[in-house]
Design a protein around this motif. Sequence first.
Motif, PDB file in Angstrom:
ATOM      1  N   ARG A 135       0.813  -1.221   0.000  1.00 15.56           N
ATOM      2  CA  ARG A 135       0.000   0.000   0.000  1.00 15.56           C
ATOM      3  C   ARG A 135       0.847   1.271   0.000  1.00 15.56           C
ATOM      4  NH1 ARG A 135      -5.334  -1.038   1.133  1.00 15.56           N
ATOM      5  NH2 ARG A 135      -5.776  -3.160   1.805  1.00 15.56           N
ATOM      6  N   SER A 136       2.159   1.101   0.067  1.00 12.23           N
ATOM      7  CA  SER A 136       3.040   2.267   0.142  1.00 12.23           C
ATOM      8  C   SER A 136       3.250   2.900  -1.231  1.00 12.23           C
ATOM      9  CB  SER A 136       4.388   1.872   0.733  1.00 12.23           C
ATOM     10  OG  SER A 136       5.161   1.174  -0.226  1.00 12.23           O
ATOM     11  N   ALA A 137       3.832   4.064  -1.210  1.00 14.64           N
ATOM     12  CA  ALA A 137       4.105   4.800  -2.449  1.00 14.64           C
ATOM     13  C   ALA A 137       5.517   4.542  -2.974  1.00 14.64           C
ATOM     14  CB  ALA A 137       3.909   6.295  -2.213  1.00 14.64           C
ATOM     15  N   TYR A 138       6.263   3.647  -2.340  1.00 14.86           N
ATOM     16  CA  TYR A 138       7.606   3.332  -2.828  1.00 14.86           C
ATOM     17  C   TYR A 138       7.528   2.878  -4.283  1.00 14.86           C
ATOM     18  CZ  TYR A 138       9.604   3.290   1.893  1.00 14.86           C
ATOM     19  OH  TYR A 138      10.036   3.636   3.146  1.00 14.86           O
ATOM     20  N   PRO A 139       8.444   3.331  -5.114  1.00 15.62           N
ATOM     21  CA  PRO A 139       8.413   2.928  -6.535  1.00 15.62           C
ATOM     22  C   PRO A 139       8.487   1.411  -6.735  1.00 15.62           C
ATOM     23  CG  PRO A 139       9.937   4.744  -6.207  1.00 15.62           C
ATOM     24  CD  PRO A 139       9.494   4.301  -4.838  1.00 15.62           C
ATOM     25  N   ASP A 140       9.204   0.732  -5.849  1.00 13.21           N
ATOM     26  CA  ASP A 140       9.361  -0.718  -5.992  1.00 13.21           C
ATOM     27  C   ASP A 140       8.617  -1.471  -4.882  1.00 13.21           C
ATOM     28  OD1 ASP A 140      11.005   0.025  -3.895  1.00 13.21           O
ATOM     29  OD2 ASP A 140      12.661  -1.282  -4.480  1.00 13.21           O
ATOM     30  N   SER A 141       7.509  -0.917  -4.440  1.00 17.08           N
ATOM     31  CA  SER A 141       6.774  -1.482  -3.310  1.00 17.08           C
ATOM     32  C   SER A 141       6.365  -2.941  -3.526  1.00 17.08           C
ATOM     33  CB  SER A 141       5.547  -0.636  -3.004  1.00 17.08           C
ATOM     34  OG  SER A 141       4.711  -0.549  -4.141  1.00 17.08           O
ATOM     35  N   ALA A 142       5.888  -3.275  -4.703  1.00 13.27           N
ATOM     36  CA  ALA A 142       5.453  -4.646  -4.978  1.00 13.27           C
ATOM     37  C   ALA A 142       6.639  -5.611  -4.956  1.00 13.27           C
ATOM     38  CB  ALA A 142       4.747  -4.726  -6.322  1.00 13.27           C
ATOM     39  N   LEU A 143       7.770  -5.155  -5.457  1.00 18.25           N
ATOM     40  CA  LEU A 143       8.947  -6.010  -5.462  1.00 18.25           C
ATOM     41  C   LEU A 143       9.449  -6.238  -4.041  1.00 18.25           C
ATOM     42  CD1 LEU A 143      10.750  -4.463  -8.576  1.00 18.25           C
ATOM     43  CD2 LEU A 143       9.042  -6.287  -8.471  1.00 18.25           C
ATOM     44  N   ARG A 144       9.312  -5.221  -3.199  1.00 19.37           N
ATOM     45  CA  ARG A 144       9.681  -5.374  -1.786  1.00 19.37           C
ATOM     46  C   ARG A 144       8.738  -6.365  -1.103  1.00 19.37           C
ATOM     47  NH1 ARG A 144      12.023  -0.059   1.017  1.00 19.37           N
ATOM     48  NH2 ARG A 144      13.360   0.668  -0.655  1.00 19.37           N
ATOM     49  N   ALA A 145       7.447  -6.256  -1.396  1.00 20.84           N
ATOM     50  CA  ALA A 145       6.475  -7.190  -0.825  1.00 20.84           C
ATOM     51  C   ALA A 145       6.796  -8.619  -1.259  1.00 20.84           C
ATOM     52  CB  ALA A 145       5.064  -6.797  -1.254  1.00 20.84           C
ATOM     53  N   GLU A 146       7.145  -8.775  -2.512  1.00 22.39           N
ATOM     54  CA  GLU A 146       7.505 -10.101  -3.036  1.00 22.39           C
ATOM     55  C   GLU A 146       8.768 -10.624  -2.361  1.00 22.39           C
ATOM     56  OE1 GLU A 146       7.200 -12.092  -7.455  1.00 22.39           O
ATOM     57  OE2 GLU A 146       7.870 -10.019  -7.306  1.00 22.39           O
ATOM     58  N   GLN A 147       9.706  -9.743  -2.065  1.00 16.72           N
ATOM     59  CA  GLN A 147      10.944 -10.135  -1.387  1.00 16.72           C
ATOM     60  C   GLN A 147      10.661 -10.613   0.037  1.00 16.72           C
ATOM     61  OE1 GLN A 147      14.060 -10.351  -2.835  1.00 16.72           O
ATOM     62  NE2 GLN A 147      14.461 -11.470  -0.960  1.00 16.72           N
ATOM     63  N   ILE A 148       9.723  -9.982   0.698  1.00 22.17           N
ATOM     64  CA  ILE A 148       9.357 -10.421   2.051  1.00 22.17           C
ATOM     65  C   ILE A 148       8.787 -11.837   1.997  1.00 22.17           C
ATOM     66  CG2 ILE A 148       7.809 -10.001   4.010  1.00 22.17           C
ATOM     67  CD1 ILE A 148       8.121  -6.957   3.271  1.00 22.17           C
ATOM     68  N   LEU A 149       7.943 -12.109   1.013  1.00 23.56           N
ATOM     69  CA  LEU A 149       7.406 -13.459   0.841  1.00 23.56           C
ATOM     70  C   LEU A 149       8.541 -14.456   0.627  1.00 23.56           C
ATOM     71  CD1 LEU A 149       4.866 -15.295   0.488  1.00 23.56           C
ATOM     72  CD2 LEU A 149       5.035 -14.784  -1.959  1.00 23.56           C
ATOM     73  N   SER A 150       9.473 -14.091  -0.213  1.00 26.46           N
ATOM     74  CA  SER A 150      10.638 -14.955  -0.463  1.00 26.46           C
ATOM     75  C   SER A 150      11.430 -15.192   0.817  1.00 26.46           C
ATOM     76  CB  SER A 150      11.513 -14.318  -1.547  1.00 26.46           C
ATOM     77  OG  SER A 150      12.643 -15.086  -1.787  1.00 26.46           O
ATOM     78  N   ASN A 151      11.606 -14.136   1.602  1.00 23.63           N
ATOM     79  CA  ASN A 151      12.338 -14.268   2.866  1.00 23.63           C
ATOM     80  C   ASN A 151      11.618 -15.175   3.851  1.00 23.63           C
ATOM     81  OD1 ASN A 151      14.393 -12.608   1.966  1.00 23.63           O
ATOM     82  ND2 ASN A 151      13.601 -10.780   2.973  1.00 23.63           N
ATOM     83  N   MET A 152      10.300 -15.156   3.827  1.00 25.99           N
ATOM     84  CA  MET A 152       9.534 -16.050   4.698  1.00 25.99           C
ATOM     85  C   MET A 152       9.846 -17.503   4.366  1.00 25.99           C
ATOM     86  SD  MET A 152       5.812 -14.132   4.762  1.00 25.99           S
ATOM     87  CE  MET A 152       4.990 -15.289   5.865  1.00 25.99           C
ATOM     88  N   PHE A 153       9.885 -17.814   3.075  1.00 28.93           N
ATOM     89  CA  PHE A 153      10.222 -19.186   2.668  1.00 28.93           C
ATOM     90  C   PHE A 153      11.637 -19.546   3.101  1.00 28.93           C
ATOM     91  CE2 PHE A 153       6.669 -18.847  -0.374  1.00 28.93           C
ATOM     92  CZ  PHE A 153       6.062 -20.063  -0.114  1.00 28.93           C
ATOM     93  N   LYS A 154      12.573 -18.624   2.890  1.00 30.84           N
ATOM     94  CA  LYS A 154      13.967 -18.890   3.265  1.00 30.84           C
ATOM     95  C   LYS A 154      14.108 -19.147   4.761  1.00 30.84           C
ATOM     96  CE  LYS A 154      15.987 -16.213  -0.476  1.00 30.84           C
ATOM     97  NZ  LYS A 154      16.574 -14.923  -0.841  1.00 30.84           N
TER      98      LYS A 154
END
Length: 148
Positions: free
Chosen positions: A18-37
């Motif tokens: 929901r943030s205005a960061y330009p790469d917000s979706a990619l950051r969200a996807e990275q968090i998901l990846s980190n959860m798996f790791k």
Amino acid sequence: VIRPETKTFNILINAFGRSAYPDSALRAEQILSNMFKMQETHGYPHLAPDSFSFTAVISALSRWANRSRKNAREAAVRAMQLLSRMESMAEGGNRHVAPTAVTFNTVLDVLSKTGKMQDAKRAEALVERMQQLYDDRRNANARPSVIS
């Protein structure tokens, strides 16, 4: 001792989405990846992503898709990959990641933003798949709604 759990990371994914960061979706996807790791390397079952984790990332991709046609095309590819991963994991026995109608509808939203006929056809096939999953009793939560 305070220990982060899946819900903690879901809130973080949702916040980035929901943030205005330009790469917000990619950051969200990275968090998901980190959860798996963290789950795999440290054996933290309390960090296992669930359907909300995936849906929140797909929702972040949907918002990111609003920013440009290029983002929309990339978001559509990523959303379909995440949906496929969810379905594979669910078929493998992990029912916590089975996509819901909300998940499917969010993917449909992403597909609708590309402006491509190919993605319109994918969206149509996705609604048909939702109905089939529901009719075959493979996923009671995939029932299409008026939103679909």
